[in-house]
Design an enzyme around this catalytic site. Structure first.
Site, short mmCIF file in Angstrom:
data_model
loop_
_atom_site.label_atom_id
_atom_site.label_comp_id
_atom_site.label_asym_id
_atom_site.label_seq_id
_atom_site.Cartn_x
_atom_site.Cartn_y
_atom_site.Cartn_z
N THR A 82 -36.85 2.93 -32.14
CA THR A 82 -37.99 3.28 -32.99
C THR A 82 -39.17 2.31 -32.87
OG1 THR A 82 -36.74 2.27 -34.80
CG2 THR A 82 -36.73 4.67 -34.69
N SER A 83 -38.96 1.17 -32.20
CA SER A 83 -40.10 0.30 -31.91
C SER A 83 -39.80 -0.47 -30.64
CB SER A 83 -40.37 -0.67 -33.08
OG SER A 83 -41.62 -1.30 -32.90
N SER A 84 -40.85 -0.80 -29.92
CA SER A 84 -40.61 -1.48 -28.63
C SER A 84 -41.87 -2.19 -28.17
CB SER A 84 -40.21 -0.46 -27.57
OG SER A 84 -41.31 0.34 -27.24
#
Ligand SMILES: C[S@@+](CC[C@H](N)C(=O)[O-])C[C@H]1O[C@@H](n2cnc3c(N)ncnc32)[C@H](O)[C@@H]1O
Length: 376
Positions: A82-84
């Site tokens: 969900t985040s990177s």
């Protein structure tokens, strides 16, 4: 610069993603300062800075995406990234396409690690950069890491699909999370002549970059390009439910046969074009459990209507069984969409474009007057 950092900048310049006016920012902003101690590679492997500091540092300057949050930070979940920190070559490519220069004001959607916001701040100055992150914890960490590297752009915790009217109008809007519907706020908050770059896709195909120019009458128009698969903005996430969940033993499906082989229609350009005509349909390929068995099944599922199609491919044979269930004939639609793409001269992604107004998102081919789909 550590040697791996130097190597990465040289690589980005060499492949042409890094225009000269971006070089200093990429040299001076250190990507490793924006990463958490534990990073996950796209294959799911996790690397801990304390356990293997050399590998961790090397990965920070490798041209790959590093996943920094799973399942919105929840302890349990399906394991969805969900985040990177996006792939450096994609970061550079998007900034190149943005055509942003000192003196301009920029809005970023999806602060994530803060690395891209730091690059923008380096080029434009903190006062000219606003970045929005929906996740409180991610936003807070980004603020801390940005400050630690000497940057203080405005980091807003909120829903980036609303834009940030407080600092509008912007010359440039860049989203680092994918959309299927370009939020009209982005257009309303961009100066006429300004640009919006965003990853764009649908359930069938994720995705490409939409490169839009805002016109004088509250619309934005431009072409698609690139080959990127980004995380979706939260409220436009595409269902990743396994195809089996839509199929039941009670389903009385219709059986047919086809001579079509999936290789060509599922390649990038064809699949993008097919997705424009069947945007809500998920596709998946399931291979036989025995690895010596070359058979595989291509699934098409429309979650909204419950329709599905399975295409049982036997490599080496000239025709393959197809099953279709539900109100939509998904395989027949797929075959016609592919035929339309062939009849149109097998157009590449960049022959397609989009015009967005307050109540329409029209997809066209070659020219804005040649509309082929409306996706709102
Ligand atoms: C690929 S990451 C961004 C990478 C980031 N620009 C960087 O330099 O590291 C996508 C981010 O978008 C955020 N996001 C998702 N939906 C959002 C929304 N509606 N508004 C703002 N941020 C959102 C996610 O939480 C995630 O942190």
């Amino acid at each position: 610069m550590v040697p791996s950092h130097e190597k990465l900048v040289a690589h980005l310049s060499q492949v042409g993603d890094l225009p000269p006016h971006w070089r200093t920012a990429f040299e001076q902003v250190e990507r490793h300062r924006f990463l958490p101690g534990q990073i996950t590679l796209p294959d799911g492997t996790t690397v801990d800075q304390d356990e293997d500091p050399d590998r961790w540092l090397e990965l920070a300057y490798t041209d790959i995406q590093l996943i920094t949050q799973i399942d919105d930070g929840a302890d349990e979940g399906p394991g969805l990234p969900t985040s990177s920190a996006s792939m450096p070559s994609i970061v550079a490519d998007m900034l190149r396409r943005l055509e942003v220069y000192p003196g301009m004001r920029a809005l970023e959607i999806g602060t994530g690690t803060g690395y891209n916001a730091a690059l923008l701040s380096h080029l434009l100055g903190d006062d000219q950069v606003t970045t929005i992150e929906i996740d409180h914890e991610v936003a807070e960490l980004a603020r801390i890491r940005l400050m630690g590297s000497g940057f203080v752009p405005l980091v807003v915790t909120g829903d980036g699909t609303q834009g940030w009217a407080g600092r509008a109008p912007y010359d440039r809007v860049i989203s680092t999370a994918a959309v299927n519907r370009v939020p009209y706020h982005w257009i309303a908050q961009t100066r006429p002549g300004g640009k919006i770059i965003s990853p764009w896709g649908n359930a069938f195909h994720n995705g490409v970059l939409a490169d839009l120019q805002v016109g004088p009458h509250g619309t934005a128009s431009g072409r698609f390009g690139g080959n990127v698969a980004f995380m979706w903005v939260r409220d436009q996430r595409v269902s990743r439910e396994a195809v089996e969940t839509f199929v039941s033993d009670d389903h009385e499906f219709r059986v047919g046969r086809t001579e079509l082989y999936p290789l060509e229609p599922l390649k990038f350009d064809a699949s993008f074009a097919i997705g424009l005509l069947m945007p809500t349909v998920i596709n998946d390929i399931v291979f036989a459990s025995d690895e010596d068995d070359p058979r595989f099944t291509v699934w098409l599922v429309d979650p909204g209507s419950g329709s599905w199609a399975s295409w049982h491919v036997h490599p080496g044979e000239t025709s393959h069984e197809v099953r279709q269930y539900g109100p939509r004939e998904l395989f027949s639609e797929f075959e016609s969409a592919y035929q339309w793409w062939l009849d149109s001269g097998s157009p590449a992604v960049d022959r397609f474009g989009m015009t967005v107004s307050s109540n329409h998102q029209l997809i066209w081919m070659d020219a804005p007057t040649n509309i082929i789909a409306s996706t709102l």
